[in-house]
Write a protein that holds these residues in place. Sequence first.
Motif, mmCIF file in Angstrom:
data_model
loop_
_atom_site.group_PDB
_atom_site.id
_atom_site.type_symbol
_atom_site.label_atom_id
_atom_site.label_comp_id
_atom_site.label_asym_id
_atom_site.label_seq_id
_atom_site.Cartn_x
_atom_site.Cartn_y
_atom_site.Cartn_z
ATOM 1 N N VAL A 121 0.839 -1.198 0.000
ATOM 2 C CA VAL A 121 0.000 0.000 0.000
ATOM 3 C C VAL A 121 0.876 1.251 0.000
ATOM 4 C CG1 VAL A 121 -1.728 1.334 1.300
ATOM 5 C CG2 VAL A 121 -1.937 -1.154 1.129
ATOM 6 N N VAL A 122 1.910 1.258 0.822
ATOM 7 C CA VAL A 122 2.793 2.421 0.899
ATOM 8 C C VAL A 122 3.491 2.650 -0.437
ATOM 9 C CG1 VAL A 122 4.836 3.391 2.037
ATOM 10 C CG2 VAL A 122 3.076 2.248 3.396
ATOM 11 N N ASP A 123 3.932 1.589 -1.092
ATOM 12 C CA ASP A 123 4.575 1.721 -2.399
ATOM 13 C C ASP A 123 3.625 2.362 -3.406
ATOM 14 O OD1 ASP A 123 6.805 0.904 -4.386
ATOM 15 O OD2 ASP A 123 5.000 -0.005 -5.246
ATOM 16 N N LEU A 124 2.385 1.926 -3.421
ATOM 17 C CA LEU A 124 1.398 2.482 -4.341
ATOM 18 C C LEU A 124 1.219 3.981 -4.106
ATOM 19 C CD1 LEU A 124 -0.889 2.301 -6.430
ATOM 20 C CD2 LEU A 124 -2.400 1.632 -4.574
ATOM 21 N N TYR A 125 1.008 4.376 -2.856
ATOM 22 C CA TYR A 125 0.780 5.787 -2.562
ATOM 23 C C TYR A 125 2.072 6.607 -2.625
ATOM 24 C CZ TYR A 125 -4.111 5.082 -1.918
ATOM 25 O OH TYR A 125 -5.436 4.813 -2.169
ATOM 26 N N PHE A 126 3.207 6.003 -2.403
ATOM 27 C CA PHE A 126 4.503 6.668 -2.602
ATOM 28 C C PHE A 126 4.599 7.119 -4.056
ATOM 29 C CE2 PHE A 126 8.946 6.708 -3.842
ATOM 30 C CZ PHE A 126 9.559 7.390 -2.803
ATOM 31 N N ASN A 127 4.252 6.225 -4.972
ATOM 32 C CA ASN A 127 4.321 6.542 -6.397
ATOM 33 C C ASN A 127 3.255 7.559 -6.807
ATOM 34 O OD1 ASN A 127 6.573 4.927 -7.017
ATOM 35 N ND2 ASN A 127 5.285 3.120 -6.989
ATOM 36 N N LEU A 128 2.060 7.470 -6.227
ATOM 37 C CA LEU A 128 1.026 8.469 -6.509
ATOM 38 C C LEU A 128 1.467 9.854 -6.027
ATOM 39 C CD1 LEU A 128 -2.309 6.627 -5.679
ATOM 40 C CD2 LEU A 128 -1.589 7.486 -7.901
ATOM 41 N N ALA A 129 2.041 9.907 -4.835
ATOM 42 C CA ALA A 129 2.520 11.188 -4.301
ATOM 43 C C ALA A 129 3.625 11.741 -5.197
ATOM 44 C CB ALA A 129 3.020 11.011 -2.866
ATOM 45 N N ALA A 130 4.544 10.879 -5.613
ATOM 46 C CA ALA A 130 5.633 11.322 -6.480
ATOM 47 C C ALA A 130 5.091 11.898 -7.779
ATOM 48 C CB ALA A 130 6.585 10.163 -6.772
#
Length: 182
Positions: A121-130
């Motif tokens: 989940v964190v990886d997914l939202y890390f990429n969305l934030a980026a």
Amino acid sequence: MASSMKFLLILFFTCSPLLQGTLAEVVCENLPENLCSFAVASSGKRCVLENYKNEEGNLEYTCKLSEVMVERFAGYIETDQCIAACGVDRRFVGISSDAFLTPEFTSSLCSPACYRNCPNVVDLYFNLAAGEGVFLPALCENQKRSSHRVTLELLSSGGGALATAGGSIAPTPASAPGPAGF
């Protein structure tokens, strides 16, 4: 002998949630809608829940394979514990960075229960934030100080680089590492 067999069965059923997605091939199109969001196919591509209107005009859902690759989580279906800890919903149709605009979501995502234990989940939202020019670790650090201020600045900046009294949420550098601990 019977007690050791009983122990092995208990051990198997206790550990089986940890093996979720590893005992069989994960094919997005074969997943039920309640397991689709936050799953990664065995091919390494994320699964996405999509909706459509059937012949009668009723809304139905289907799980599809996206083009987004995440090889380190190939064949993975997110656990119910992470879904709850991160404040996400398996019924999400499409995933958007708009979730960062609610302090409750950012607080859940940045909580130790999610950020330290739910790398998918964190990886997914890390990429969305980026994609919005925001570095998630900095967003989480600033969220600890003042979640409402971070949300207001996200709204006013359109998601770009954010400055706060306590520091800044810098755009993700091209060479920035992935989420901490992954």
